[in-house]
Design a protein around this motif. Structure first.
Motif, short mmCIF file in Angstrom:
data_model
loop_
_atom_site.label_atom_id
_atom_site.label_comp_id
_atom_site.label_asym_id
_atom_site.label_seq_id
_atom_site.Cartn_x
_atom_site.Cartn_y
_atom_site.Cartn_z
N GLY A 102 0.80 -1.20 0.00
CA GLY A 102 0.00 0.00 0.00
C GLY A 102 0.84 1.26 0.00
N ILE A 103 0.14 2.36 -0.10
CA ILE A 103 0.75 3.69 -0.11
C ILE A 103 -0.12 4.61 0.73
N GLY A 104 0.51 5.60 1.34
CA GLY A 104 -0.25 6.53 2.16
C GLY A 104 0.37 7.90 2.19
N SER A 105 -0.39 8.83 2.73
CA SER A 105 0.04 10.21 2.88
C SER A 105 -0.33 10.66 4.29
N TYR A 106 0.49 11.53 4.87
CA TYR A 106 0.24 11.97 6.24
C TYR A 106 0.60 13.44 6.41
N SER A 107 0.05 14.01 7.45
CA SER A 107 0.35 15.38 7.85
C SER A 107 0.28 15.44 9.37
N ASN A 108 1.38 15.81 10.01
CA ASN A 108 1.43 15.99 11.47
C ASN A 108 1.64 17.46 11.76
N ASN A 109 0.70 18.08 12.40
CA ASN A 109 0.85 19.46 12.85
C ASN A 109 1.21 19.41 14.32
N VAL A 110 2.39 19.86 14.65
CA VAL A 110 2.89 19.77 16.01
C VAL A 110 2.92 21.16 16.62
N VAL A 111 2.17 21.33 17.71
CA VAL A 111 2.21 22.59 18.44
C VAL A 111 3.55 22.66 19.18
N ASN A 112 4.18 23.80 19.19
CA ASN A 112 5.50 24.02 19.81
C ASN A 112 6.63 23.34 19.05
N ASN A 113 6.40 22.95 17.83
CA ASN A 113 7.43 22.29 17.03
C ASN A 113 7.11 22.55 15.56
N TYR A 114 7.76 21.91 14.66
CA TYR A 114 7.53 22.13 13.24
C TYR A 114 6.57 21.07 12.67
N PRO A 115 5.76 21.41 11.67
CA PRO A 115 4.87 20.43 11.06
C PRO A 115 5.65 19.52 10.11
N THR A 116 5.16 18.30 9.96
CA THR A 116 5.77 17.35 9.03
C THR A 116 4.68 16.75 8.16
N SER A 117 5.06 16.36 6.96
CA SER A 117 4.13 15.68 6.07
C SER A 117 4.94 14.88 5.06
N GLY A 118 4.29 13.95 4.41
CA GLY A 118 4.97 13.13 3.42
C GLY A 118 4.16 11.92 3.04
N THR A 119 4.83 10.96 2.45
CA THR A 119 4.19 9.71 2.02
C THR A 119 4.93 8.52 2.61
N PHE A 120 4.28 7.37 2.58
CA PHE A 120 4.91 6.16 3.07
C PHE A 120 4.42 4.97 2.23
N LEU A 121 5.17 3.90 2.27
CA LEU A 121 4.83 2.64 1.61
C LEU A 121 4.75 1.56 2.66
N LEU A 122 4.01 0.49 2.36
CA LEU A 122 3.95 -0.64 3.28
C LEU A 122 3.77 -1.94 2.51
N VAL A 123 4.22 -3.03 3.10
CA VAL A 123 3.96 -4.38 2.61
C VAL A 123 3.16 -5.09 3.68
N ALA A 124 2.27 -5.99 3.25
CA ALA A 124 1.36 -6.63 4.22
C ALA A 124 1.10 -8.07 3.82
N GLY A 125 0.80 -8.85 4.83
CA GLY A 125 0.30 -10.20 4.65
C GLY A 125 -1.12 -10.24 5.21
N ASP A 126 -1.82 -11.31 4.99
CA ASP A 126 -3.21 -11.39 5.46
C ASP A 126 -3.59 -12.85 5.61
N ILE A 127 -4.21 -13.19 6.73
CA ILE A 127 -4.77 -14.53 6.94
C ILE A 127 -6.04 -14.36 7.75
N GLY A 128 -7.09 -15.08 7.35
CA GLY A 128 -8.35 -14.90 8.05
C GLY A 128 -9.36 -15.99 7.75
N ILE A 129 -10.51 -15.83 8.38
CA ILE A 129 -11.63 -16.75 8.22
C ILE A 129 -12.86 -15.90 7.92
N GLU A 130 -13.77 -16.44 7.11
CA GLU A 130 -14.98 -15.70 6.76
C GLU A 130 -16.17 -16.64 6.71
N TYR A 131 -17.35 -16.05 6.86
CA TYR A 131 -18.59 -16.81 6.73
C TYR A 131 -19.48 -16.09 5.72
#
Length: 174
Positions: A102-131
């Motif tokens: 997956g891919i994502g975007s974020y924004s952190n506004n920090v009071v008393n500090n500087y704001p940060t923002s950017g993107t990130f990537l992730l890899v994932a696995g999945d195992i489950g049961i369904e009905y």
């Protein structure tokens, strides 16, 4: 480590020998978990074949917290895609496993500090049961481990760490 790999291969082999059930062509709903603030996701599944499907999940978050004397106002969005194999257990019960990223975007506004923002990537696995009910409803319970890459910090963890996610899904099948 060798025993773990052999056990995983045997488990997958057992799964591939199980009989497959016809899965829904489409399913849409919610996946409710708690993976570092991405608690609720809109979830869509698209059947690709008799026992394979693609799952897309869109999650958002808006969280305020205090860490190390600073007040954080964090906003993020992520889109995740997983390819899944589905095997019938009995009747309407299935189990599934998959992998993706997956891919994502974020924004952190920090009071008393500087704001940060950017993107990130992730890899994932999945195992489950369904009905699958006799009417067009699907309930699922799955475990999705994720490993992120980037400088995104949510809660008090860095994204470059392992993030487990246990979630309940409810989807309308059509």
């Amino acid at each position: 480590m060798k025993k773990v790999i052999i056990s995983a291969v045997l488990l997958l082999g057992l799964g591939f020998s199980a009989t497959a059930q016809e899965i829904s062509k489409n399913a849409i709903g919610l996946r409710l978990g708690n993976n570092d603030g991405f608690g609720g996701e809109i979830s869509y599944q698209r059947g690709l074949s008799k026992n394979n499907r693609l799952e897309l999940d869109l999650g958002t978050r808006n969280q305020a917290y205090r860490l190390n004397g600073y007040y954080y106002d964090s906003r993020a969005i992520k889109l995740e895609g997983l390819y899944q194999w589905v095997w019938q257990i009995d009747g309407g019960f299935n189990w599934y496993a998959g992998a993706g990223g997956g891919i994502g975007s974020y924004s952190n506004n920090v009071v008393n500090n500087y704001p940060t923002s950017g993107t990130f990537l992730l890899v994932a696995g999945d195992i489950g049961i369904e009905y699958l009910f006799d009417f067009p409803l699907q309930l699922s319970l799955d475990f999705r481990p994720e490993i992120g890459f980037g400088d995104y910090k949510y809660s008090n963890q860095n994204l470059n760490t392992f993030g487990p996610d246990l979630a309940l899904g409810i989807r309308y099948r059509f």
